[in-house]
Design a protein around this motif. Structure first.
Motif, short mmCIF file in Angstrom:
data_model
loop_
_atom_site.label_atom_id
_atom_site.label_comp_id
_atom_site.label_asym_id
_atom_site.label_seq_id
_atom_site.Cartn_x
_atom_site.Cartn_y
_atom_site.Cartn_z
N THR A 103 -60.25 -49.48 -10.18
CA THR A 103 -58.83 -49.32 -9.86
C THR A 103 -58.67 -49.41 -8.34
O THR A 103 -59.59 -49.83 -7.64
CB THR A 103 -58.29 -48.00 -10.43
OG1 THR A 103 -56.86 -47.95 -10.27
CG2 THR A 103 -58.92 -46.79 -9.74
N THR A 125 -50.81 -50.82 -11.32
CA THR A 125 -49.71 -50.04 -11.91
C THR A 125 -50.18 -49.22 -13.12
O THR A 125 -49.41 -48.40 -13.62
CB THR A 125 -48.55 -50.95 -12.35
OG1 THR A 125 -49.00 -51.85 -13.37
CG2 THR A 125 -48.00 -51.74 -11.16
N TRP A 128 -52.36 -44.69 -13.27
CA TRP A 128 -52.01 -43.37 -13.80
C TRP A 128 -52.81 -43.00 -15.04
O TRP A 128 -52.92 -41.83 -15.39
CB TRP A 128 -50.52 -43.33 -14.18
CG TRP A 128 -50.11 -44.40 -15.16
CD1 TRP A 128 -49.61 -45.63 -14.86
CD2 TRP A 128 -50.21 -44.35 -16.59
NE1 TRP A 128 -49.38 -46.36 -16.02
CE2 TRP A 128 -49.73 -45.60 -17.10
CE3 TRP A 128 -50.64 -43.37 -17.49
CZ2 TRP A 128 -49.68 -45.88 -18.46
CZ3 TRP A 128 -50.59 -43.67 -18.85
CH2 TRP A 128 -50.12 -44.90 -19.33
N TYR A 129 -53.41 -44.01 -15.73
CA TYR A 129 -53.99 -43.75 -17.05
C TYR A 129 -55.20 -42.82 -16.97
O TYR A 129 -55.36 -41.94 -17.81
CB TYR A 129 -54.39 -45.08 -17.71
CG TYR A 129 -54.76 -44.91 -19.17
CD1 TYR A 129 -53.80 -44.99 -20.16
CD2 TYR A 129 -56.08 -44.66 -19.55
CE1 TYR A 129 -54.13 -44.83 -21.50
CE2 TYR A 129 -56.42 -44.50 -20.89
CZ TYR A 129 -55.44 -44.58 -21.85
OH TYR A 129 -55.78 -44.40 -23.18
N ASP A 216 -46.24 -54.63 -15.59
CA ASP A 216 -47.46 -54.08 -15.01
C ASP A 216 -48.27 -55.18 -14.35
O ASP A 216 -48.25 -56.34 -14.78
CB ASP A 216 -48.31 -53.41 -16.09
CG ASP A 216 -47.81 -52.03 -16.46
OD1 ASP A 216 -47.36 -51.30 -15.55
OD2 ASP A 216 -47.86 -51.67 -17.66
#
Length: 281
Positions: A103, A125, A128-129, A216
């Protein structure tokens, strides 16, 4: 017959040691790269059709943006040095340095003997996961790519629109090679937007529905001149299967984005690895 030692629990309890501590890795200037990326303008745009692949060239200092545009869809990405196909993305070393999934702030490393950053992730984007309750996460460097050889082995069927074959066709077209020549260069991928992990009980590689939605994107800052080849996986969002025509599939988009003049002052492309190549002789 399995011989379980008396100290089996003690052996399992030994604490792990990180194989490759990264404190000494040169760190990219993320503030500089992200400012340049945020203000970059569109230079070229390529649509990757469902169950197919496409290629785009991204000069050093530019940004490769990979976007979902119509629905949930994962992609298999190969990266090459634009003028030298022997220098290609090394998923195994990237995994060893940064972990099973990448990431923002992580770098994509090239193969031996070059071993240098090819690209730096400057925006994600789906950052956050994180890691879910199953151990799954997004953008993996553990999967290999769906391919016709494993498909033939497991199902006795020839399927030609798997990611390996898609990448082979697209690289052949982009580099002016035959299919046989191109296939030798296709390599293990960055699974963009794919949500994967390993099962806790059997250690098997799993996939699950990707959280990606239209809009995304993943932004890769090109540290060197790149040829990027991306397959829109025939598994769609990989919620059920891959290498078939059953899944709902959507296109992906690759954009080459151009920073404004002066926004990269002070940045220089990385040199190839400094090892002398003597291998002890």
């Amino acid at each position: 017959m399995m011989n379980i030692p008396d100290d089996a629990d003690a052996r399992r309890a030994v604490k792990p040691v990180i194989c490759y501590p990264t404190e000494a890795l040169p760190r990219p200037d993320m503030a500089l790269l992200q400012r340049a990326s945020a203000a970059a303008q569109l230079g070229a745009r390529v649509v990757v059709p469902p169950r197919d692949a496409a290629a785009i060239r991204v000069p050093a200092g530019h940004i490769l943006r990979i976007s979902a545009v119509e629905g949930p869809q994962v992609g298999d990405l190969n990266l090459f040095a634009a003028d030298n196909l022997d220098e290609r993305f090394y998923s195994g070393k990237t995994r060893a340095l940064h972990g099973t999934h990448v990431t923002t702030g992580d770098q994509l490393w090239s193969s031996f003997p070059y071993l240098r950053p090819m690209a730096t992730i400057v925006a994600d984007t789906l950052g956050w996961y994180g890691i879910d309750a199953f151990g799954g996460s997004v953008h993996d460097v553990i999967g290999t790519r769906c391919d016709p050889y494993t498909g033939r082995l497991l199902s006795a069927v020839d399927y030609h629109h798997c990611c390996h074959s898609n990448l082979t066709r697209a690289l052949a077209d982009a580099a002016g090679l035959s299919l046989t020549q191109a296939e030798r260069h296709v390599h293990d991928v960055l699974n963009v937007f794919m949500c994967t992990g390993f099962t806790r009980d059997t250690g098997q590689y799993f996939m699950k529905a990707s959280p990606v939605r239209p809009g995304d994107y993943l932004d890769l800052f090109a540290e060197i001149d790149l040829l990027a080849v991306l397959s829109a996986c025939p598994g769609g969002d990989c919620s059920a299967e891959h290498s078939s025509d059953a899944a709902a599939c959507c296109p992906l988009v690759m954009e080459q984005r151009v920073p404004q003049a002066g926004h990269l002052d002070g940045w220089v492309p990385p040199a190839v690895n400094a090892y002398d190549g003597s291998h002890g002789r």
